[in-house]
Write an enzyme that holds these catalytic residues in place. Structure first.
Site, PDB file in Angstrom:
ATOM      1  N   ASP A  58       0.832  -1.199   0.000  1.00 40.24           N
ATOM      2  CA  ASP A  58       0.000   0.000   0.000  1.00 40.24           C
ATOM      3  C   ASP A  58       0.871   1.254   0.000  1.00 40.24           C
ATOM      4  O   ASP A  58       1.459   1.598   1.032  1.00 40.24           O
ATOM      5  CB  ASP A  58      -0.885  -0.052   1.253  1.00 40.24           C
ATOM      6  N   ASP A  83      -2.052   6.128  -4.905  1.00 38.02           N
ATOM      7  CA  ASP A  83      -2.273   5.196  -3.797  1.00 38.02           C
ATOM      8  C   ASP A  83      -2.645   3.811  -4.321  1.00 38.02           C
ATOM      9  O   ASP A  83      -3.782   3.579  -4.730  1.00 38.02           O
ATOM     10  CB  ASP A  83      -3.387   5.769  -2.911  1.00 38.02           C
TER      11      ASP A  83
END
Ligand code: NAG
Ligand code: NAG
Ligand code: NAG
Ligand code: NAG
Ligand code: NAG
Ligand code: NAG
Length: 391
Positions: free
Chosen positions: A83, A271
């Protein structure tokens, strides 16, 4: 549509319920690339790039890509989402019990190298695992800190700071992975440990739609077989102090055209842990207005928009984002119309949810775009590079 599950932006971590003390991301470590040549023998290892195969968590649309690391001695395999929107390593553990029953749990009592940290924390995420908007703190983890060894791609790094999940909100329970490895733009924990062993300070993602498969993370390198043409790079914004991978953008176009409200300077967060696209309300509505007046907010889930599923596939809805390249020329990243729908809403299967959610003042580019571009997250050179994926 689905249960939104994972999440990605670190909002705050508070110790033991005391007044919120944001947990600082790991101290940036500058690793001189010349030290990798060995020489004095203090850094005998020079690591080759490490390929980590990624599985696709798909439920109506691609939600997350995750792969294996191993924690402890002997190593216990744990699957994690990689992530770029957070910076810590956390995963389900036997300290969690029922709330984590669906996840593989790390058992600290079976690791001879485990060092208990003795403190508890909370982490709240700003986007979920899926495409549902985050409501309140429905993506919250309770954590206990520790250090232990982590093995990835056959390389073992000692003394990595990590957080064992001791409780989690129900939104996490369907997830087929156990945790999250943050890859924010600071060389912390695992990434810093790999760098200290000579791995170059960059990683690359080949995230693909489920039908294509073979998704991959390459730590410390670039897999030239996974993209077409040349990589184009943009300069990161404040890569030292920033908690996010960010590029300036000069505008958005819809089906190749600008429209009122779309041509302005925005700073996008890139992201890998966000499944779709997030924009402020006015920008979300400006993009949708340029596609079709039939697109309406979906009342049951604030921040989402829908269109009758019967009409979604006939509408051209190509959304492009323009950025200045390192050479000063604009370059454009485009989400094809095939990503426009992220699937039917649970509460109304005749209405399809669309790829952009409106949320506060966030500008987040997530997987709707990454599925179509190979991306190079080059911390050493403070830049982010893209080229079209091979599919
Ligand atoms: C997939 O989505 C459906 C509908 O939201 C949900 O009921 C189900 O639990 C989800 N399954 C997984 C594995 O996430
Ligand atoms: C755990 O957190 C506490 C409080 O922040 C800190 O003092 C300690 O060093 C941490 N321990 C480990 C092993 O990271
Ligand atoms: C582990 O790393 C911390 C910093 O993260 C350092 O303070 C500590 O001395 C290290 N411990 C060992 C055994 O290397
Ligand atoms: C556990 O995960 C599986 C997918 O790995 C999913 O099918 C199942 O619905 C999940 N169970 C719960 C209770 O969320
Ligand atoms: C991003 O835009 C801001 C505002 O115009 C500017 O100050 C900054 O230098 C830009 N940064 C980069 C890396 O382009
Ligand atoms: C719905 O979302 C919008 C956009 O983020 C926000 O401004 C508004 O406060 C939200 N409304 C409710 C009732 O949560």
């Amino acid at each position: 549509m689905l249960c939104a599950t994972l999440a990605t932006l670190l909002l705050a971590i508070a110790a033991n319920g005391s007044p919120t003390t944001p947990l600082r991301r790991g101290t940036p470590q500058t690793v001189s690339l010349t030290s990798r040549s060995g020489g004095k023998g203090s850094h005998p290892l020079i690591l080759a790039p490490i390929g980590v195969p990624l599985a696709d968590y798909f439920n109506g649309t691609d939600l997350q890509w995750y792969g294996d690391i191993a924690v402890g001695t002997p190593p216990q395999t744990i699957s994690v989402v990689f992530d770029t929107g957070s910076a810590t390593l956390e995963f389900a553990s036997t300290l969690c019990g029922a709330p984590c029953a669906n996840q593989t749990q790390f058992d600290p009592s079976k690791s001879s190298t485990y060092v208990d940290g003795g403190s508890n924390f909370h982490i709240i995420f700003a986007t979920g695992v899926g495409v549902d908007p985050v409501v309140g703190d429905n993506y919250e983890l309770t954590l206990h800190n520790a250090t232990d060894t982590v093995t990835v791609g056959g390389v073992t790094i000692p003394n990595i700071t990590m957080y064992l999940i001791t409780d989690q909100t129900p939104a996490f329970s369907p997830d087929p992975f156990s945790g999250i490895q943050g890859l924010g733009p600071v060389a912390s924990n695992l990434f810093a440990g790999l760098e200290a062993q000579g791995l170059p300070s960059l990683f690359s993602f080949y995230l693909t739609p489920k039908a294509v498969g073979n998704a991959e993370l390459t730590l410390g390198g670039i897999d030239k077989t996974k993209y077409k043409g040349e990589l184009t790079y943009g300069n990161l914004i404040d890569p030292v102090g920033s908690e996010s991978w960010q590029l300036n953008s000069t505008g958005i176009t819809v089906n190749g055209k600008s429209a009122p409200g779309l041509k302005k300077l925005r700073t996008f967060i890139f992201d890998s842990g966000t499944s779709n696209i997030v924009l402020p309300l006015a920008d979300t509505e400006a993009v949708y207005a340029a596609i079709s007046p039939k697109i309406k907010p979906f009342a049951n889930e604030n921040g989402t928009y829908g269109l009758p599923c019967s009409e979604v596939h006939s509408l051209p809805a190509e959304i492009s984002f323009t950025f200045p390249s390192q050479e000063g020329k604009p370059f454009t990243l485009t989400i094809p119309s095939s990503e426009f729908s992220v699937g039917p809403f649970n509460s109304d299967p005749s209405t399809c949810q669309l790829l952009i959610n409106a949320f506060q003042d966030y500008n987040i580019i997530g997987a709707s775009l990454f599925k179509h571009y190979y991306s190079v997250w080059d911390l050493g050179n403070k830049r982010l590079g893209f080229a079209p994926n091979v599919q």
